[in-house]
Design an enzyme around this catalytic site. Sequence first.
Site, PDB file in Angstrom:
ATOM      1  N   ASN A   1      29.081  32.517  39.714  1.00  0.00           N
ATOM      2  CA  ASN A   1      28.156  31.450  40.062  1.00  0.00           C
ATOM      3  C   ASN A   1      28.022  31.480  41.541  1.00  0.00           C
ATOM      4  OD1 ASN A   1      30.772  29.875  39.256  1.00  0.00           O
ATOM      5  ND2 ASN A   1      29.606  28.662  40.663  1.00  0.00           N
ATOM      6  N   THR A   2      28.705  31.650  42.204  1.00  0.00           N
ATOM      7  CA  THR A   2      28.227  31.582  43.579  1.00  0.00           C
ATOM      8  C   THR A   2      28.830  33.137  44.309  1.00  0.00           C
ATOM      9  OG1 THR A   2      30.305  30.661  44.254  1.00  0.00           O
ATOM     10  CG2 THR A   2      28.469  29.287  43.703  1.00  0.00           C
TER      11      THR A   2
ATOM     12  N   ILE B   1      29.793  36.323  46.448  1.00  0.00           N
ATOM     13  CA  ILE B   1      29.708  37.794  46.266  1.00  0.00           C
ATOM     14  C   ILE B   1      29.545  38.287  44.768  1.00  0.00           C
ATOM     15  CG2 ILE B   1      30.884  38.547  48.352  1.00  0.00           C
ATOM     16  CD1 ILE B   1      33.231  39.234  46.628  1.00  0.00           C
TER      17      ILE B   1
ATOM     18  N   SER C   1      41.927  42.405  48.577  1.00  0.00           N
ATOM     19  CA  SER C   1      41.726  41.944  49.657  1.00  0.00           C
ATOM     20  C   SER C   1      42.685  42.712  50.647  1.00  0.00           C
ATOM     21  CB  SER C   1      41.858  40.263  49.986  1.00  0.00           C
ATOM     22  OG  SER C   1      41.931  40.024  51.336  1.00  0.00           O
TER      23      SER C   1
ATOM     24  N   TYR D   1      48.728  33.677  48.517  1.00  0.00           N
ATOM     25  CA  TYR D   1      47.554  34.277  48.443  1.00  0.00           C
ATOM     26  C   TYR D   1      47.559  35.779  48.743  1.00  0.00           C
ATOM     27  CZ  TYR D   1      42.757  35.785  49.227  1.00  0.00           C
ATOM     28  OH  TYR D   1      41.261  36.414  48.996  1.00  0.00           O
TER      29      TYR D   1
END
Length: 429
Positions: free
Chosen positions: A100-101, A103, A227, A252
């Site tokens: 919804n936002t 990328i 990532s 992360y």
Amino acid sequence: MSDGIEQFIVNFSNETTDTSPIITMGGEDNNNNGINGSLNENDNNDKAVLSAPAEWILIVIGIIVGFVIIVFIIRKIIQGPSYWKNNRIDDKVVIVTGCNTGIGKETVLELAKRGAKIYMACRDPIRCEAARLEIIEKTKNEKIFNRTLDLSSLDSVRKFADTFHKEENRLDILINNAGVMACPHMLTKDGFEMQIGTNHLAHFLLTNLLLDTIKASAPSRIVVVASGIYLWGRIKKDDLMSEKSYAKIEAYCQSKLANILFSKHLASKLEGTGVTVNCCHPGVVKTELGRHLIKNKTKAFLNPIASYFLKSPRAGAQTQLRLALDPSLEKTSGYFYLDCIRAPVLPKAKDKEMMEWLWNKSEELIESVQKNNNKMNIEEVNNKKETTMTLETADEIKEIKENTEENENIEVDKNKNGDAIVIEVTNEK
């Protein structure tokens, strides 16, 4: 008489046309030269005075222009290459998580322009619906659907997969895009550390639940958004859930390394099926993902700078778009991509022993949650008129029967698919 008049005229003409030089005073001439010299000298001085600031202004302008050009070039380099092929994927069925936002939204927008039928899998249905309507308006593609998926709940993952299977019998592209980054220490609804639970375990389960449909739709693709920060990650076998110690960046990094290990291992398992699995680094992108990294006051100061020196969401989406779209990658699987090109990975990201361990551990953790969810809390049953639950094994049924009070009736039956047991406990109080 006439001769006399003519002589007079000649004499008069000679007198009036006399070209003798005019004699002036020497001092007056010198004064004029002095004045003229002084004026010339003053003019030269004025020009020198005026030329100095003009030169500095030109130098400053040159520096500014040069700086702007350099910054522009740096920005273009940071934005990276774009996927330029215009191939369409009309009516191909696609799932994109967390879109919804950022990328994810840009990915859906581009795929919608190319004719795809897209299921937007988002945690917040209201924000997802707003994004869906915006994309439909921009692309005129109405085959965009809003479906709820909360990756912090394995139950939500299962419900999403069940709903999708009822709606579709094919899945051409799965893009595991959603994620959380560097959040404070939090747990998922199933008790997992939030980052490994959301970024890895939830997508691990989702992919496996959809795998049969993906294989049946071959040639098909799975794209995992990882990532480059995996470089600093390590899989903590003795503390995968960071229960002994928690550092948000470390957690992360671990989850992103897990993404790569999972995608590479899955690619090897799916070899020869027509399903490709690749992962990518989108770059350092200005999205909401980094909201936990910077405090609000600092964010207000850094936002203008970040807007220029970080990738835009559109630029960040280009690599996963290439992995999802490029016809030349139809048979390419098991690789890591950066800025639309294949990139090497460190040995720890292709450690086969670690891949196997993580896969087995992930299955074990998910199964343990399922078993816990299948166990009935007797105290809750006593306070309810009727409870229905799905169990997988005869041992779990036996356990329920042994813990059921005399005033409770149990009915056991197969579900409509015949692959699980449904128990109905009725309290007769």
